[in-house]
Scaffold this active site. Structure first.
Site, PDB file in Angstrom:
ATOM      1  NE  ARG A  72      15.599 -18.667   1.463  1.00 51.71           N
ATOM      2  CZ  ARG A  72      15.013 -18.600   0.266  1.00 51.71           C
ATOM      3  NH1 ARG A  72      15.753 -18.526  -0.800  1.00 51.71           N
ATOM      4  NH2 ARG A  72      13.695 -18.581   0.131  1.00 51.71           N
ATOM      5  CB  THR A  73      14.939 -23.292   6.749  1.00 50.60           C
ATOM      6  OG1 THR A  73      14.942 -21.870   6.797  1.00 50.60           O
ATOM      7  CG2 THR A  73      15.224 -23.841   8.134  1.00 50.60           C
ATOM      8  CE  LYS A 101      -2.738 -41.785   7.106  1.00 54.99           C
ATOM      9  NZ  LYS A 101      -1.893 -42.922   7.456  1.00 54.99           N
ATOM     10  NE  ARG A 122      10.384 -22.872   8.117  1.00 59.98           N
ATOM     11  CZ  ARG A 122      10.938 -22.070   7.222  1.00 59.98           C
ATOM     12  NH1 ARG A 122      10.392 -21.905   6.035  1.00 59.98           N
ATOM     13  NH2 ARG A 122      12.051 -21.425   7.512  1.00 59.98           N
ATOM     14  CG  HIS A 150      13.996 -18.846  11.138  1.00 64.18           C
ATOM     15  ND1 HIS A 150      14.848 -19.919  11.216  1.00 64.18           N
ATOM     16  CD2 HIS A 150      13.609 -18.771   9.830  1.00 64.18           C
ATOM     17  CE1 HIS A 150      14.982 -20.463  10.021  1.00 64.18           C
ATOM     18  NE2 HIS A 150      14.234 -19.783   9.163  1.00 64.18           N
TER      19      HIS A 150
HETATM   20  C1  NCD Z   1      12.236 -16.861   6.436  1.00 61.68           C
HETATM   21  C2  NCD Z   1      11.200 -17.610   7.247  1.00 61.68           C
HETATM   22  O1  NCD Z   1      10.757 -18.682   6.863  1.00 61.68           O
HETATM   23  O2  NCD Z   1      10.869 -17.107   8.313  1.00 61.68           O
HETATM   24  N1  NCD Z   1      12.800 -17.614   5.413  1.00 61.68           N
HETATM   25  C3  NCD Z   1      13.905 -18.354   5.676  1.00 61.68           C
HETATM   26  O3  NCD Z   1      13.861 -19.294   6.436  1.00 61.68           O
HETATM   27  N2  NCD Z   1      15.062 -17.952   5.165  1.00 61.68           N
HETATM   28  C4  NCD Z   1      11.778 -15.530   5.996  1.00 61.68           C
HETATM   29  C5  NCD Z   1      10.475 -15.398   5.298  1.00 61.68           C
HETATM   30  O4  NCD Z   1       9.800 -16.387   4.988  1.00 61.68           O
HETATM   31  O5  NCD Z   1      10.109 -14.272   5.023  1.00 61.68           O
END
Ligand code: NCD
Length: 489
Positions: A72-73, A101, A122, A150
């Site tokens: 999703r993100t 590397k 991320r 997040h």
């Molecule tokens: C979440 C995350 O990555 O923290 N997912 C997301 O970005 N919608 C929630 C999760 O992984 O549980």
């Protein structure tokens, strides 16, 4: 080790590492821009979906730098940039990037900043996004760093709540599952508190909110734990009583404190407006989960959930029953759809794509904190106690420092250190004075430290470290401690 190249990030570049980097007013602006995209670029049959594209970002590139799995993100950020007419470059597989590397994040960020205008990152380590922001001359958006935060998920969550409810003030929101490991929860509870909602924690056994998050809700956002109905109750709201509890002085959090009364019968009986479900964050635990709460039709039968929207950041892995998908309270797919307009709005505001609409800039720099900043090269003195913090990543050693905000507590005459990167806190440490060579195990002795004499102090994790470094125990000799000085970094 003190030879780290200085970060290139300018003091006024706006990064979104934490939800607390955005003021309430800015969050509202993001929502209004997101709504305007939904209105201008509609999907006629689904009001929550962006159906068309624009070209306002035609000269801009978004880089997505993902060191952890994501659907999703990453895809909604990339879709958002494409919908804006911009371009994207992606590094989504650490195995095929220079990370494999052994390249440091600090180096990758400085390189990628030359290829793009905005970056979303991320990373499995808490505080990685803050490190990236320190080294990036272009805006960095945190797409999830370890179990820290997040923030853009929270923007989607709060936007969804606002769509379903007239206002957030006094709204009762239950949060269920892994409250300790879920970064989505940590950003979410800060935002709920700041908008005056009541939070009802429903943790899986042993997965309560981390102590530092709980303490921050209480001390910085003036929440109270209500033993009456088990909620963390909110605060604030009269605009005529402004209160600035925030770490950053720039964004005006528009808080005010109202006298708090323990839950009235009415509040206790108040229906839950939303249940926010999270999965067990198995990648952040060594233990197996036990007794994990499962939200299903039976659970939602309780009349207090009769009007509750069911939210989940997704992915779900069994804690949210698929049979609920046809229940009118299920809101999670709509919530995920808002990822596109919300991220379009955030990109557009950070890049100033729409005339007259940007996030604010702050005199002296956005990140100027109201707390004193202790900043020492890595080998000297105390290190962050959170072993998942980015400061413990070997590759980053030349690029991180032992950096803490000094949190001094007047009332208890105690003190804490808050790691600048991961924001976890330590309340046991040893303060030593380089000039007089004394050390003290009393955290209240942070009161001696001021902006002027900050460089004379070093903090150790343990007494033995101070002794090994030639310090001797302080004798008070009857002299009084100075009153706390409030300084700025
Ligand atoms: C979440 C995350 O990555 O923290 N997912 C997301 O970005 N919608 C929630 C999760 O992984 O549980």
């Amino acid at each position: 080790m003190n030879s780290a190249p200085r970060p290139k990030s300018s003091a006024t570049t706006r990064h979104v590492v934490s939800i607390n980097n955005l003021s309430n007013r800015e969050v509202e602006t993001i929502f209004s821009v997101a709504q305007s995209f939904l209105d201008r670029l509609p999907d006629k049959s689904r009001s929550y979906r962006i159906g068309r594209s624009t070209s306002i970002a035609s000269n801009a590139i978004l880089a997505s730098l993902f060191y952890e799995p994501s659907t999703r993100t990453r895809l909604s950020f990339e879709s958002a940039m494409l919908r804006l007419g911009g371009d994207i470059i992606t590094s989504a597989d650490p195995a095929t990037s220079s990370a494999a590397k052994g390249e440091s994040l600090a180096d990758s960020v400085r390189v990628i900043a030359n290829y793009a205008d905005i970056m979303v990152i991320r990373h499995p380590r808490d505080g990685a996004a803050r490190l990236a922001a320190e080294y990036s001359p272009i805006p960095v958006i945190n797409g999830g760093d370890g179990s820290h935060e997040h923030p853009t998920q929270t923007l989607c969550d709060i936007f969804t709540l606002k769509k379903k409810n007239k206002e957030l003030k006094n709204l009762k929101v239950a949060i269920s599952g892994d409250l300790k490991g879920s970064r989505t929860i940590h950003s979410f509870v800060y935002a709920l508190a700041r908008f005056g909602a009541r939070i009802v924690p429903m943790p899986a056994p042993g997965m309560e909110l981390p102590d530092h998050v709980h303490r921050r809700l209480q001390q910085e956002f003036r929440c109270k734990f209500d033993s009456g109905d088990g909620s963390i109750a909110a605060l604030y709201h009269t605009p005529d009583e402004p209160h600035q509890p925030a770490l950053f002085p720039g964004p005006d959090f528009e808080f005010s404190i109202k006298s708090y009364n323990s839950a009235s019968e009415k509040v206790r009986k108040q229906k839950i407006a939303a249940v926010y479900v999270t999965r067990f964050q198995k990648e952040r635990w060594t233990e197996k989960q036990q007794g994990y709460p499962r939200i299903d039709a039976k659970f939602l039968k309780d009349p207090k959930y009769s009007r509750a929207s069911v939210l989940h950041p997704l992915p779900r892995v069994g804690e949210l029953d698929a049979s609920l998908d046809t229940d009118s309270r299920a809101t999670y797919f709509e919530q995920a759809a808002y990822g596109v307009p919300i991220r379009m709005a955030l990109i557009s505001l950070l890049l100033g794509l729409e005339p007259g609409k940007t996030l604010a800039t702050y005199e002296g720099g956005f990140n100027r904190s109201k707390f004193l900043l202790y900043d020492q090269p890595l080998p000297s003195g105390i290190r962050c106690g959170n072993h998942n913090c980015i400061v413990h990543e070997e590759k980053e050693a030349p690029y991180v420092r032992n950096k803490f905000y000094l949190m001094r507590e007047e009332e208890s005459a105690g003190g804490r250190l808050r790691c600048v990167y991961c924001e976890s806190e330590m309340d046991q440490f040893v303060i030593a004075n380089r000039k007089s060579k004394w050390y003290s195990t009393s955290t209240g002795d942070l009161a001696y430290v001021t902006q002027q004499n900050l460089k004379d102090y070093i903090v150790f994790a343990q007494e033995g470290d101070a002794i090994r470094n030639g310090y001797h125990s302080r004798r008070y000799g009857g002299s009084k401690r100075p009153r706390m000085a409030v300084g700025r970094s």
